[in-house]
Design a protein around this motif. Structure first.
Motif, PDB file in Angstrom:
ATOM      1  N   HIS A  87      -8.792   7.319  20.015  1.00 33.09           N
ATOM      2  CA  HIS A  87      -7.507   7.967  19.737  1.00 33.09           C
ATOM      3  C   HIS A  87      -7.381   9.267  20.523  1.00 33.09           C
ATOM      4  O   HIS A  87      -6.300   9.622  20.990  1.00 33.09           O
ATOM      5  N   TYR A 128       1.409  10.677   9.427  1.00 35.29           N
ATOM      6  CA  TYR A 128       1.190   9.284   9.840  1.00 35.29           C
ATOM      7  C   TYR A 128      -0.124   9.153  10.612  1.00 35.29           C
ATOM      8  O   TYR A 128      -0.915   8.234  10.375  1.00 35.29           O
ATOM      9  N   ARG A 175      -3.136   9.146   8.458  1.00 35.82           N
ATOM     10  CA  ARG A 175      -3.279   7.875   7.728  1.00 35.82           C
ATOM     11  C   ARG A 175      -3.748   6.757   8.656  1.00 35.82           C
ATOM     12  O   ARG A 175      -4.379   5.808   8.208  1.00 35.82           O
ATOM     13  N   GLN A 176      -3.458   6.881   9.944  1.00 31.03           N
ATOM     14  CA  GLN A 176      -3.867   5.847  10.903  1.00 31.03           C
ATOM     15  C   GLN A 176      -5.276   6.097  11.455  1.00 31.03           C
ATOM     16  O   GLN A 176      -5.760   5.324  12.270  1.00 31.03           O
ATOM     17  N   TYR A 183      -6.183   8.776  13.301  1.00 28.41           N
ATOM     18  CA  TYR A 183      -6.121   9.370  14.635  1.00 28.41           C
ATOM     19  C   TYR A 183      -7.126  10.527  14.761  1.00 28.41           C
ATOM     20  O   TYR A 183      -7.668  11.031  13.768  1.00 28.41           O
TER      21      TYR A 183
END
Ligand code: SF4
Length: 382
Positions: free
Chosen positions: A248, A261, A264-265, A267
């Motif tokens: 990432h 977001y 939560r992903q 990253y």
């Protein structure tokens, strides 16, 4: 355990070598140590033999000193992976003095230390936890009427090596942070005549300390160190190069808030202050708590706790690192959709590879345990 401590624990010494279940766990532990030390599976029997010899014959004496500390490394060590892990090492050494763990107190505790030192002159492994205050003759930390500095001076002639466990003992840690009111320093700043090995971390990973002891028992010498006296087997790589979030980073995908977001992903946490690009440690591969997790996996940026002067250099912890020219981090972090994914293929696989190696070593250990069991004569009937 040595005289000073044995009343606290009730572990039986015979189990590791005789009982079938314990024996299998013991050999699996030897397999995990082989992986940690970068050795092949062929070393598992040799590690087992070295530990058995130590358990039965020549248990090296350990004197564990605590100075300006929070006992976090002791806590960490006593909560190592599983009882068999701590058991294996603690039975192979004689932990003769440890203020937090020993049952003895006051004069009896001090006597235990003197007895261990006299009995093993020049051969004592001295583990130090916590920094050493030097200001005003070191008066800010005294034990039994002696300053930490005096205790180090007293112990030094008897030591084989000093192991500075945790960042406070290694580099001064939090007590040394500006304005350093007690004149705190690390062990390497006061020990003059004996080797010092640094195992920084807040706390240090207990498996690394065990790996160090196992290396000494197997090879009868200390492991190779880097320029900061840290064992290369644990501190040879940057966290950034073994981190599972690295793709990432290279793809320019960053969490910008702890609940956005990107977070939560999964990253990269660089823009939330991650100090992984400047920190050398084995956290991303070895992880903690039976390899379950580590701070970055859990969603918290690395704060660089195993680096020298990290409180002064890396705070505020949640602010992005300033430009780090040596690594080109800033340049890369701003290059969205970067082209470095191939570079990190090895890095992102680090934990997976490490886990695979551990599982393979454990399977090999189970085969060894089975063969040993089959080779044993059946007990006489009746
Ligand atoms: S900056 Fe931190 S979270 Fe991002 S890849 Fe490097 S070590 Fe992992």
């Amino acid at each position: 355990m040595g005289d000073g401590i044995q009343t606290l624990h009730t572990w039986e010494r015979s189990g590791l070598l005789d009982d079938a279940w314990s024996r299998r766990e013991f050999l699996k532990f030897c397999g995990r140590m082989a992986v940690l030390l970068g050795l092949s599976d062929a070393f598992i029997p040799r590690i087992a033999r070295a530990l058995e010899t130590a358990i039965q014959n020549r248990r090296p004496s350990i004197v564990w000193l605590e100075f300006q500390d929070c006992a976090g490394n002791t806590e960490s060590f006593t909560r190592a992976d599983s009882p068999s892990v701590a058991q294996a090492v603690l039975e192979a050494v004689s932990l003769d003095y440890h203020e937090t763990l020993m049952a003895a107190a006051g004069h009896r505790a001090e006597e235990a230390r003197h007895k261990a030192l006299e009995a093993h002159r020049g051969q004592v492994i001295v583990v130090v936890e916590g920094s050493i205050p030097t200001k005003d003759d070191g008066i800010y930390c005294t034990i039994g009427g002696k300053t930490a500095l005096q205790i180090i001076r007293e112990v030094e002639p008897y030591a084989l090596v000093f192991v500075a466990v945790g960042t406070c003992a290694a580099f001064g840690g939090l007590p040394k942070a500006n304005p350093n009111p007690t004149g705190a320093v690390g062990v390497e700043d006061v020990v003059r005549t004996k080797p010092v090995i640094n195992l920084p971390g807040c706390p240090a990973n207990p498996d690394v300390l065990m790996g160090l002891l196992v290396h000494y028992l197997v090879f009868n010498r200390l492991p190779d160190l880097d320029a900061q006296r840290r064992p290369l087997f644990a501190f040879g790589k940057r966290i950034h190069d073994t981190c599972e979030r690295r793709p990432h980073f290279d793809a320019g995908q960053f969490a910008l808030a702890f609940d956005d977001y990107g977070a939560r992903q999964g990253y990269c946490l660089y823009k939330l202050g991650c100090k992984g690009p400047e920190t050398y440690n084995i956290c991303a591969s070895l992880r903690w708590n039976m390899q379950a997790s580590w701070p970055v996996k859990a969603g918290h940026p690395c704060i660089g706790c195993s680096e020298r002067d990290f409180w002064d250099r890396f705070t505020p912890f949640y602010e992005r690192l300033p430009e780090v020219r040596a690594f080109g981090v800033e340049q890369r972090a701003d290059r969205l959709g970067g082209t470095l994914v191939g570079v990190t293929a090895v890095g992102v696989l680090a934990h997976a590879l490490y886990t695979w190696a551990v599982r393979r070593a454990e399977r090999k250990a189970e085969e060894l345990a089975k063969k040993e069991g089959e080779a044993k004569p059946n007990p006489p009937e009746g």
